[in-house]
Motif scaffolding. Structure first.
Motif, PDB file in Angstrom:
ATOM      1  N   THR A  14      -5.946   1.546  -4.475  1.00 34.02           N
ATOM      2  CA  THR A  14      -5.428   1.923  -5.797  1.00 34.02           C
ATOM      3  C   THR A  14      -5.670   1.045  -7.219  1.00 34.02           C
ATOM      4  O   THR A  14      -5.072   1.006  -8.086  1.00 34.02           O
ATOM      5  CB  THR A  14      -3.854   2.158  -5.842  1.00 34.02           C
TER       6      THR A  14
ATOM      7  N   TRP B 203      -3.182  11.463  -9.789  1.00 32.33           N
ATOM      8  CA  TRP B 203      -3.968  11.764  -8.510  1.00 32.33           C
ATOM      9  C   TRP B 203      -5.097  12.035  -8.742  1.00 32.33           C
ATOM     10  O   TRP B 203      -6.221  11.596  -7.933  1.00 32.33           O
ATOM     11  CB  TRP B 203      -2.942  12.604  -7.451  1.00 32.33           C
TER      12      TRP B 203
ATOM     13  N   TRP C 295      -3.637   0.737   1.046  1.00 33.40           N
ATOM     14  CA  TRP C 295      -3.247   1.347  -0.117  1.00 33.40           C
ATOM     15  C   TRP C 295      -3.318   0.292  -1.289  1.00 33.40           C
ATOM     16  O   TRP C 295      -3.514   0.860  -2.605  1.00 33.40           O
ATOM     17  CB  TRP C 295      -2.124   2.080  -0.003  1.00 33.40           C
TER      18      TRP C 295
ATOM     19  N   ALA D  66       2.525   5.291  -3.774  1.00 36.67           N
ATOM     20  CA  ALA D  66       1.922   4.887  -2.515  1.00 36.67           C
ATOM     21  C   ALA D  66       2.916   3.944  -1.947  1.00 36.67           C
ATOM     22  O   ALA D  66       3.366   4.085  -0.731  1.00 36.67           O
ATOM     23  CB  ALA D  66       0.565   4.365  -2.652  1.00 36.67           C
ATOM     24  N   LYS D  67       3.559   3.069  -2.604  1.00 36.05           N
ATOM     25  CA  LYS D  67       4.484   2.045  -2.119  1.00 36.05           C
ATOM     26  C   LYS D  67       5.807   2.734  -1.615  1.00 36.05           C
ATOM     27  O   LYS D  67       6.392   2.517  -0.824  1.00 36.05           O
ATOM     28  CB  LYS D  67       4.967   1.180  -3.210  1.00 36.05           C
TER      29      LYS D  67
ATOM     30  N   TRP E 264       6.024   6.022  -0.821  1.00 34.71           N
ATOM     31  CA  TRP E 264       5.800   6.739   0.557  1.00 34.71           C
ATOM     32  C   TRP E 264       5.953   5.807   1.614  1.00 34.71           C
ATOM     33  O   TRP E 264       6.516   6.034   2.849  1.00 34.71           O
ATOM     34  CB  TRP E 264       4.410   7.392   0.541  1.00 34.71           C
TER      35      TRP E 264
ATOM     36  N   GLN F 187      -1.670  -0.534   6.667  1.00 29.34           N
ATOM     37  CA  GLN F 187      -1.656   0.532   5.712  1.00 29.34           C
ATOM     38  C   GLN F 187      -1.224  -0.051   4.478  1.00 29.34           C
ATOM     39  O   GLN F 187      -1.842   0.821   3.308  1.00 29.34           O
ATOM     40  CB  GLN F 187      -0.338   1.556   6.138  1.00 29.34           C
TER      41      GLN F 187
END
Length: 583
Positions: A125, A41, A121, A143-144, A146, A117
């Motif tokens: 990314t 991150w 993302w 991210a996937k 979440w 969304q």
């Protein structure tokens, strides 16, 4: 405690302090390294902060997605009883939103928000200047996960399919779902297997191919299967399954048992059944798996069937072990193998796919700290990582079906086998992750056996190699890299299905197909994408092609060998499937 000469803390205390701290840290994070995610991150955020062009691109993209969402909202305000005229079901083939109810207001708005969304993302990314590619993949994966968790399909109040069922059944589905959830929770807390596995009992419903255990040592039982033909091919087949799970994935129900199929084709078949290790086996390493596993089994097979070479086949990690052992045998002039078959098994780990997201120095160190306390890696720890690779199929869609819709998914033999987990000894698992995944020692010619490195390039016997198209554990392009390591005759098969389902692919099963090609010894290299685009596609299972390949490299049929004969030195220990598989 201080050192009297210099006043420093006694260095002997430091390892214990660190060890205790690392164990506590591993327990707190369920052996998933938070440092790995944090570093990814920070890498992404810091480089994105220094990329105004990328920031502007993402802002513009967010604005366009917002406009699309507002357009859907305006259409619904004008006519709330009308569904969206052109529903956006991306990401492509997203089964969550296949039901037409998702085209109606307000559920099309929920879907649109989720899809937007996801798109944002995916864009955010990718392509950020200076970010380490591994960090980029990890961040995209995180991210996937979440987004999968926050999908409107997972909540009863946002899922029109669930609401429709709830109204129709007056909440009976939610009552069943609550009962299913409580039953699963009870089973998990008490260490019981999932519901439905009681219909697939080892030795009664699965692993029922007749045979005898002819060898038992501290690590394996070796099963010799009873012939079902009057004559057999003289060269026996010895199967080395992965010890990550129980061996009987290759001997499931009678209709889809690879072992039963091979026996019916006139092959003499032996298979290793690995013992499920416990804390006392913490010091078993890869050397012991070679000595008490591969070599002990090979000694037994060549004693029971003397005077003939052996067709050796390895599945998954068992195939990697076979490649290591066969390389050492070739190095040392041991000629007992007449062929090597590797089923969904990697020999080069430079591109191991999404599983590499869970394997780095920080993650391995945390697993080692956890295993230092228990002596092994639990099956739950391992299966958790595998589930995340297919989180929608294995976690969220199941939750919707069983807890919200109240429908228990029917248990299958493959699902029951998958729930029958095994443990992994601490030393072996650490060596496996470090030597193969982190260091890629085998492909680089650095992997030591009996103190000397081995090379897969020394294997000169014909090789049969299978990759599965949707494999998340051993991606087929990674398996294909064997072409770069070996110049031997190499037959490569690419079959539809995943890591398990692509191998358990009996003839007559619908929607299966495969491609196959034999590269002659010494021929040049063809890149995997070119290979896939060039080779003819064949319908149905690859099993008959393998059996034919084995026949072509075997002698004329003979009378079957005796089973468990005293004269061979390997008398019968017990009936198949043995005792180790039940532990």
């Amino acid at each position: 405690m201080t050192n009297k000469k210099n006043g420093n803390i006694d260095s002997a205390i430091n390892p214990k302090l660190d060890g205790d701290a690392h164990v506590a840290w591993a327990q707190a994070w369920s052996s998933i390294s938070p440092e790995t995610s944090l570093l990814a991150w920070v890498d992404w955020a810091s480089h994105l902060a220094n990329s105004p062009g990328k920031q502007a691109e993402l802002l513009a993209f967010a604005a366009s997605l917002s406009e699309q969402w507002m357009a859907v909202l305006k259409k619904n305000r004008a006519n709330p009883n009308r569904g969206a005229t052109a529903p956006d079901r991306s990401p492509v083939n997203d089964r969550r939103f296949n039901d037409p109810a998702w085209d109606q207001w307000p559920y099309d708005l929920f879907r649109s928000s989720f899809v937007n969304q996801t798109k944002w993302w995916e864009q955010a990314t990718q392509g950020v200047w200076g970010v380490d590619p591994k960090h980029q993949r990890l961040l995209a994966f995180g991210a996937k996960q979440w987004l999968e968790m926050l999908s409107p399909a997972n909540a009863a109040v946002f899922n029109p399919v669930v609401l429709k069922r709830t109204i129709a059944e007056q909440g009976a589905n939610l009552a069943r779902g609550t009962s299913n959830f409580l039953d699963d929770l009870r089973r998990q807390l008490s260490g019981q297997p999932p519901a439905g596995t009681e219909n697939f009992v080892v030795g009664r419903d699965v692993a029922v191919t007749e045979g005898k255990v002819v060898l038992r040592n501290r690590l394996i039982e070796l099963i010799q299967y009873t012939p079902t033909t009057e004559k057999v091919h003289p060269e026996p087949i010895m199967i080395i399954p992965a010890w990550i799970m129980k061996y009987y994935v290759l001997d499931l129900s009678p209709h889809n048992s690879l072992i039963r199929y091979l026996v019916a084709q006139g092959h003499t078949v032996f298979c290793i059944s690995w013992r499920n290790p416990d804390a006392e086996d913490r010091d078993l390493g890869m050397d012991e798996y070679l000595e008490f596993g591969l070599h002990a089994a090979l000694d037994a097979v060549t004693s029971v069937v003397p005077g003939h070479g052996v067709h050796a086949a390895g599945y998954c990690l068992g195939g990697t072990l076979l490649a290591i052992g066969a390389s050492a045998m070739a190095r040392d002039g041991d000629t007992r193998l007449v062929s090597v078959s590797l089923l969904a098994a990697q020999t080069d780990f430079s591109e191991p796919g999404e599983l590499s997201l869970f394997i780095n120095e920080s993650q391995v160190a945390l697993l080692e700290a956890s295993m230092a306390q228990t002596g092994y890696l639990t099956s739950d720890q391992m299966s958790g990582a595998f589930q995340l690779l297919r989180s929608y199929d294995l976690i969220w869609s199941r939750m919707i079906d069983e807890y919200l819709l109240g429908d228990r998914r029917p248990m299958t033999d493959l699902m029951a086998w998958n729930a029958d987990g095994t443990r992994l000894p601490a030393k072996m698992h650490s060596q496996y992750l470090r030597r193969l995944y982190l260091n890629n020692d085998l492909s680089a010619g650095r992997y030591p056996v009996t103190g000397r490195p081995v090379s897969v390039g020394d294997i000169a016997v014909p090789v049969f190699c299978v990759g599965t198209a949707s494999d998340h554990i051993a991606p087929w392009r990674s398996v294909y890299k064997l072409h770069l390591l070996s110049s031997a005759e190499l037959t490569f098969v690419l079959t539809t299905g995943g890591h398990n389902g692509g191998i358990v692919s009996e003839p007559g099963r619908g929607k299966r197909q495969y491609q196959i090609h034999t590269r002659a010894a010494g021929d040049g290299y063809m890149a995997p994408d070119e290979w896939q685009a060039t080779m003819q596609t064949h319908p149905d299972s690859w099993w008959p092609a393998w059996s034919a390949w084995l026949r072509e490299r075997s002698g004329d049929v003979v009378a079957p060998p005796l089973i468990g004969a005293e004269s061979s030195g390997y008398p019968t220990v017990c009936d198949a499937p043995g005792e180790y598989v039940r532990n």
